[in-house]
Design a protein around this motif. Structure first.
Motif, PDB file in Angstrom:
ATOM      1  N   PRO A 156      28.848  32.415   3.592  1.00 23.74           N
ATOM      2  CA  PRO A 156      27.976  32.406   2.408  1.00 23.74           C
ATOM      3  C   PRO A 156      27.902  33.716   1.647  1.00 23.74           C
ATOM      4  CG  PRO A 156      26.681  32.327   4.436  1.00 23.74           C
ATOM      5  CD  PRO A 156      28.104  32.100   4.822  1.00 23.74           C
ATOM      6  N   GLU A 160      28.122  34.571  -2.345  1.00 23.20           N
ATOM      7  CA  GLU A 160      26.874  34.980  -2.993  1.00 23.20           C
ATOM      8  C   GLU A 160      27.043  36.250  -3.814  1.00 23.20           C
ATOM      9  OE1 GLU A 160      24.120  35.243   0.220  1.00 23.20           O
ATOM     10  OE2 GLU A 160      24.017  33.065   0.511  1.00 23.20           O
ATOM     11  N   ARG A 190      26.006  28.261  -3.109  1.00 22.56           N
ATOM     12  CA  ARG A 190      25.826  29.660  -2.747  1.00 22.56           C
ATOM     13  C   ARG A 190      25.554  30.541  -3.957  1.00 22.56           C
ATOM     14  NH1 ARG A 190      24.487  28.692   2.248  1.00 22.56           N
ATOM     15  NH2 ARG A 190      26.214  28.075   3.614  1.00 22.56           N
TER      16      ARG A 190
END
Length: 223
Positions: A156, A160, A190
């Motif tokens: 993630p 991000e 994300r």
């Protein structure tokens, strides 16, 4: 009674790195240099995509490339031979990421005077590079078709911190169980703000749109 003390080393390291990254951003802003950090897993096509983009942009913007690897200078030679732009190689001596101090030393080795655009090809890794701010204006994250469309769910932080995501190797999508639409949905979970480009550096699919984004970003820094 406890006889030991816990020291939060990682937080301190990241804090110092982030403070230095702010200074790098300020220095590059003053020089009107756009600094692009390219991150992905190994073998996703970073060097091929960078070569394509540099050859599209080098006639309009004075460009330099930093190649970061644990060892070898294969990619630096490839970029230099196929683009003709100034390229420097940095070895991390086993480290799985680049800190902003490493990035700054590489920028100085490259030589900043007269440059408009610098590309950093970060270490091939979907975990560690995302944790360290390099001082770059823009983080381009690559997700290759052979890796699978589920990687944004498994890693993630990388997605991000992405300013944009390029799905690479689209020309081989039929061979793999990969859904571009599912990849976009997973990336959006994300990072809903990151634009996604479906690309192939082999047949130039989607590269025009990515080039246009970079041109606009470089011009914004040069104002």
């Amino acid at each position: 009674m406890n006889i030991f003390k816990t020291v939060e080393i990682k937080e301190d390291i990241l804090s110092r790195n982030n403070e230095q990254a702010k200074q790098i951003k300020a220095d590059l802003k003053a020089k009107k240099i756009f600094f692009l950090n390219v991150m992905s897993s190994p073998g996703s096509g970073k060097t091929t995509l960078i070569t394509n983009l540099v050859n599209r942009l080098k006639n309009d913007y004075k460009t330099g490339v930093i190649e970061a690897d644990i060892d070898s200078d294969v990619d630096a030679h490839t970029i230099a031979e196929k683009t003709g732009v100034k390229t420097v190689q940095i070895h991390t001596a086993g480290a799985c990421h680049l800190t902003c101090q490493m990035a700054w030393e590489s920028l100085l080795a490259l030589g900043l005077e007269g440059l408009d655009f610098v590309i950093l090809e970060n270490i091939g890794n979907l975990v560690c590079p995302a944790e360290f701010d390099t001082g770059a204006n823009f983080n381009l994250v690559l997700l290759s078709v052979p890796e699978g469309d589920d990687k944004p769910l498994k890693y993630p932080l990388m997605f991000e911190v992405a300013s944009a995501v390029a799905v690479t190797k689209a020309d081989v999508a039929e061979v793999f169980d990969f859904s571009a639409e599912q990849a976009k949905r997973n990336i959006s979970l994300r990072n809903p703000q990151a634009p996604v480009f479906i690309t192939s550096a082999v047949n130039n699919e989607g590269i025009d749109r990515l080039e246009a984004l970079l041109r606009a970003s470089i011009e914004e820094v040069k104002r």
